[in-house]
Scaffold this active site. Structure first.
Site, PDB file in Angstrom:
ATOM      1  CE  LYS A   1      71.514   8.569 -13.561  1.00  0.00           C
ATOM      2  NZ  LYS A   1      71.591   7.247 -14.172  1.00  0.00           N
TER       3      LYS A   1
ATOM      4  NE  ARG B   1      66.790   5.919 -10.825  1.00  0.00           N
ATOM      5  CZ  ARG B   1      65.998   5.928 -11.905  1.00  0.00           C
ATOM      6  NH1 ARG B   1      66.527   5.982 -13.096  1.00  0.00           N
ATOM      7  NH2 ARG B   1      64.697   5.875 -11.771  1.00  0.00           N
TER       8      ARG B   1
ATOM      9  CB  THR C   1      68.859   2.343 -14.636  1.00  0.00           C
ATOM     10  OG1 THR C   1      69.577   3.569 -14.540  1.00  0.00           O
ATOM     11  CG2 THR C   1      67.623   2.420 -13.760  1.00  0.00           C
TER      12      THR C   1
ATOM     13  CD  GLU D   1      65.169   9.769 -16.117  1.00  0.00           C
ATOM     14  OE1 GLU D   1      64.788   8.842 -15.380  1.00  0.00           O
ATOM     15  OE2 GLU D   1      66.276   9.793 -16.689  1.00  0.00           O
TER      16      GLU D   1
ATOM     17  NE  ARG E   1      70.418  12.523 -17.619  1.00  0.00           N
ATOM     18  CZ  ARG E   1      69.332  11.770 -17.802  1.00  0.00           C
ATOM     19  NH1 ARG E   1      68.387  12.165 -18.637  1.00  0.00           N
ATOM     20  NH2 ARG E   1      69.181  10.639 -17.165  1.00  0.00           N
TER      21      ARG E   1
ATOM     22  CG  HIS F   1      87.073  31.080 -50.620  1.00  0.00           C
ATOM     23  ND1 HIS F   1      88.076  31.517 -51.455  1.00  0.00           N
ATOM     24  CD2 HIS F   1      87.216  29.740 -50.516  1.00  0.00           C
ATOM     25  CE1 HIS F   1      88.799  30.480 -51.800  1.00  0.00           C
ATOM     26  NE2 HIS F   1      88.303  29.399 -51.247  1.00  0.00           N
TER      27      HIS F   1
END
Length: 868
Positions: A22, A116, A135, A296, A310, A827
């Site tokens: 982060k 965080r 967080t 975000e 991320r 198969h």
């Protein structure tokens, strides 16, 4: 630069070990021009290591934790609580307090901050630890921030974080925590932006979730958000939700839920103009990181602020193309009944063996069918052909063509109207004459060639061995794609369809060919299942041998048998079986997979199961019973046909087609057996060559070569040089690929197109699939993902992802089959019909929807499963 704190402006991706995923991403975001990131700093992992890592009682608790498995939930919870209590009670060193006081005074200590967690195993391209650590929002004042830093450190050991690490193979001691302290912004609107559609994986579609107030309400699932879809700068879809709640910051710290006024609840949170502006920012961030992102964002006083980005780690990679055109790819694994990831050497050999235009992605192979979809003549043929095998692929391809994703080239694009529809024929046109000697002669010829190959390859080494293998692969290709062999297989398949269609039309009899295909001659795979029953017959009289086999753990067990009466017969029976079938294993199209001859202990559970579940001579009885049922069905059909108008002629033609099925359908399994046979011979020769590399200390283990392709391996053998970093990088990639589920159909935009079954009148609660072998059976579901874990009782129903030929020995003990992957001629379907087992394949998520031990009914005639 201080020892414990780094400002965002001092951070980039090279500082990952110090500030976690982060923190590193925030540092990178702060460097992108035109992207607003609220100011802040990171408490580095050095602080965590010095404060937490040096505490002796933590080490004792971590020792206990390292011994636990995912099932030990109660003990995990207990240790989690103890570790967190210890961490929160540790005093923060004065040095860190002073550094932080200095940073806060520079940013404004009266400000509110978000505190965080940022773990070193978090937000990496291969694993998203999103939401695993805590967080805390709107924290005001130095002491409150210090207290929440301790809480963040402790959150590395919440139950969910521990379990996530266990699931993903991360060592608890090797994951450290940095803490991000970032100025709070107080948004009017906040949310998440995905630069690839999280539902379809389309890389050209941006998906935005938006809601009023702080984004935390949305991330924690407290509120419904608006969802906007944006495609290349245009808003193409909007779902406006009723937003009843928002989370807002309180003046003196902390947050509070707040009800939104009724008249504002259904208002669009962002305007179309803002949505497009946000998409543009998302694309800019994605370009910087070089990978689709989950971002975000906050809308504050007419400006977008980015508080996190991320990588999206769940996307299936796109097969590589060398142009910008639209492409459509179909999974090879779904056709081959092997959807596991393959190692580079396995992919390399399969690509050398096939003439089809294949692409690699996520450790799997895909066929590019764009050219066939673009040509009017072949579009219908390819959709129908693939649809016969797998209706879900057909439905997905129809959806793509309706969308005009692949443009039709100019040509005869006329759809068959009433005048040019093919008229179903009462006569069957075979692609090859019915010569009963063709199949046994062909098998004998190829087996003789394999014996010659075994002799000749022994003389080869170095570069000469690689040239020899390439030459022999050309022989293998001739066998696999021999026009006469293909004519035999397609004739048998067409004959099966003809019988099913005509008997349904003339006699109202469904799937008649299923019974007619039981116990056919020359099916090398079904013979293998019966041969293992014969091995059980040899061992059954020797109680001490059976007791010994129940304890066996290693693969030298055959050498240890000499202590017991019956050892010679047992050894001979198992060695004879291995000499004919020892090149088989689960996932056998990947040359790197461990064969039965390499790990004979794999067979023991199946042999013991056969001894327990069957009487002596069960193999012969099973074959005879199937043959009698097939002949009885044939006679019954012919007698009924003779009663119809033109009955004699219909019966004659039907008898001719039944003979084609019985003479030819068994050969369907042979080409793959032939390929796997040769693969094992190549593999043994290559591993012998690699022994020299191990002796010269160029590699620690022979299996490292599986992470090289064919030509890279040649280079290593010839130059005696091996790059450890390449091996290490590919091992990590393979671990990631193993966790991915390959799609049946994917486009060059990365969009996964899923088909649906078009079926009505199903019982309530039924799960639907493709009917491939008739009959209805009830029994206990055994959900088995790994063949070696199979413990079956007579009458169980096998539920698994896929079955390739190596699973056949289990078929002799089961009452029915359900698989997630498969088609009419794959198969599992062929063997199920030959053994007379009801089977439903292509059942999406069967291994998740059906619980091990549940009682179920399998309807192999109509293609569904119901829970009892």
């Amino acid at each position: 630069m201080s020892s414990y704190i780094l400002g965002f402006q001092e951070i980039d991706k090279t500082k990952l070990a110090m500030v976690g995923g982060k923190g590193a991403n925030l540092g990178e975001l702060a460097r992108i021009e035109g992207i607003n990131v609220p100011e802040g700093f990171c408490i580095t992992t050095e602080a965590f290591k010095n404060v937490v890592g040096k505490h002796s009682s933590i080490h004792v608790l971590l020792d206990h934790l390292s011994l636990l498995k995912m099932e030990d939930r109660g003990r995990i919870g207990e240790l989690s609580r103890k570790i967190r209590e210890v961490i929160e009670g540790i005093a923060i060193p004065q040095e860190l307090i002073e550094e932080m006081t200095h940073c806060l005074s520079r940013l404004d200590r009266k400000n509110a901050y978000a505190v965080r967690s940022s773990a070193t195993a978090e937000d990496l391209p291969t694993a998203s630890f999103a939401g695993q650590q805590d967080t805390f929002l709107n924290i005001i004042g130095r002491d409150a921030i210090l207290k929440h830093i301790s809480k963040c450190w402790a959150s590395l050991f919440t139950e969910r974080a521990i379990i996530y690490r266990l699931q993903n193979g991360f060592d608890h001691r090797h994951v450290h925590l940095s803490v991000v302290v970032q100025k709070m912004v107080f948004p009017q609107v906040a949310g998440i932006l995905f630069t690839a559609d999280p539902v379809t994986s389309n890389r050209k579609m941006v998906s935005i979730d938006a809601s009023f107030g702080l984004g935390e309400a949305l991330v924690s699932g407290l509120v419904n958000a608006d969802v906007y879809k944006v495609y290349q700068g245009k808003v193409i879809d909007k779902k406006i939700s009723s937003k009843k709640l928002a989370i807002y910051a309180l003046k003196h710290g902390g947050t509070k839920e707040h009800e939104i006024e009724p008249e504002a609840q259904n208002r669009q949170a962002l305007t179309d103009e803002q949505i497009v502006q946000l998409e543009h920012l998302g694309r800019k961030i994605e370009q910087h990181f070089g990978h689709p992102q989950d971002i975000e964002w906050c809308w504050v006083d007419d400006t977008f602020h980015i508080v996190q980005s991320r990588p999206i780690t769940t996307l299936f990679p796109i097969p590589e193309a060398n142009d910008q055109d639209n492409h459509v790819y179909v999974s090879v694994g779904h056709q081959q009944m092997m959807t596991d990831a393959m190692k580079p050497l396995g992919l390399s050999f399969f690509l050398l063996t096939t003439p089809a235009p294949m692409r690699k992605a996520g450790g799997r192979l895909f066929v590019d069918i764009s050219r066939h979809l673009a040509a009017p003549g072949s579009r219908k043929m390819v959709i129908e052909g693939l649809g016969k095998s797998d209706p879900l692929i057909k439905d997905a391809l129809i959806a793509i063509t309706e969308r005009d994703f692949i443009k039709l080239l100019p040509g005869d694009n006329q759809a068959p109207g009433p005048s040019n529809q093919p008229i179903p024929s009462a006569n069957f046109h075979a692609k090859i004459d019915n010569d009963p000697a063709f199949v046994p002669d062909s098998i004998q010829r190829n087996q003789a060639a394999i014996e010659v190959l075994k002799q000749n390859i022994r003389m080869k080494s170095g570069s000469e061995l690689f040239d020899f293998i390439l030459e022999d692969i050309q022989q293998l290709r001739k066998i696999l794609f021999d026009p006469q062999s293909l004519a035999v297989i397609t004739t048998a398949m067409d004959a099966t369809s003809w019988i099913n269609e005509r008997m349904q039309e003339w006699l109202g009899e469904k799937n008649a060919a299923d019974t007619l295909s039981q116990s056919v001659p020359n099916n090398v795979t079904s013979e293998m299942g019966l041969a293992l029953l014969d091995v059980a017959d040899v061992i059954r009289p020797h109680r001490k041998v059976i007791d010994y086999l129940q304890q066996v753990k290693d693969d030298n067990f055959l050498d240890e048998l000499n202590k017991f009466e019956g050892e010679r017969e047992t050894q001979k029976a198992i060695y004879d079986f291995l000499s004919k079938y020892g090149m088989r294993c689960s996932g056998e199209i990947d040359i790197t997979k461990t064969r039965w001859s390499e790990k004979p202990s794999t067979l023991i559970p199946m042999i013991l199961s056969n001894i327990k579940n069957h009487e002596p001579h069960a193999g012969q009885r099973k074959f005879k019973q199937g043959l009698q049922e097939a002949l009885k069905k044939e006679q019954e059909l012919l007698d009924r046909l003779k009663q119809l108008p033109e009955g004699e002629q219909k019966a004659r033609e039907t008898k001719r087609v039944i003979d084609l099925i019985r003479n030819f359908i068994g050969y369907r399994e042979y080409p793959k057996y032939c390929m796997v046979n040769r693969y094992f011979i190549y593999k043994q020769a290559l591993l012998k060559e690699v022994e020299h590399l191990v002796q010269a200390n160029l590699t620690h283990q022979k299996e490292d070569i599986y992470y090289l392709n064919f030509e890279e391996l040649r280079e290593v053998v010839c130059t005696r040089k091996l790059d450890d970093q390449i091996i290490s990088k590919r091992k990590n990639e393979y671990k990631l690929y193993e966790r991915l589920t390959p799609p049946r159909v994917i486009t060059s935009d990365g969009e996964i197109i899923t088909g649906q079954y078009k079926r009505e009148n199903l019982p309530s609660g039924a799960i639907v699939g493709l009917a491939v072998s008739s009959g209805v059976r009830e029994g206990r579901a055994r959900v088995i993902l790994n063949m070696e874990d199979a413990e079956l009782e007579d009458g169980d129903i096998l539920v698994t992802t896929f079955t390739d030929p190596s699973w056949t020995p289990l078929f002799v003990s089961i009452a029915g089959l359900v698989t997630e992957v498969g088609g009419l001629m794959t198969h599992g379907a062929v063997i199920a019909r030959e053994y007379g087992l009801p089977a439903v394949v292509g059942v999406e998520n069967a291994t998740r929807l059906i619980k091990d031990g549940q009682r179920i009914r399998v309807n192999g005639t109509d293609g569904y499963v119901v829970f009892l």
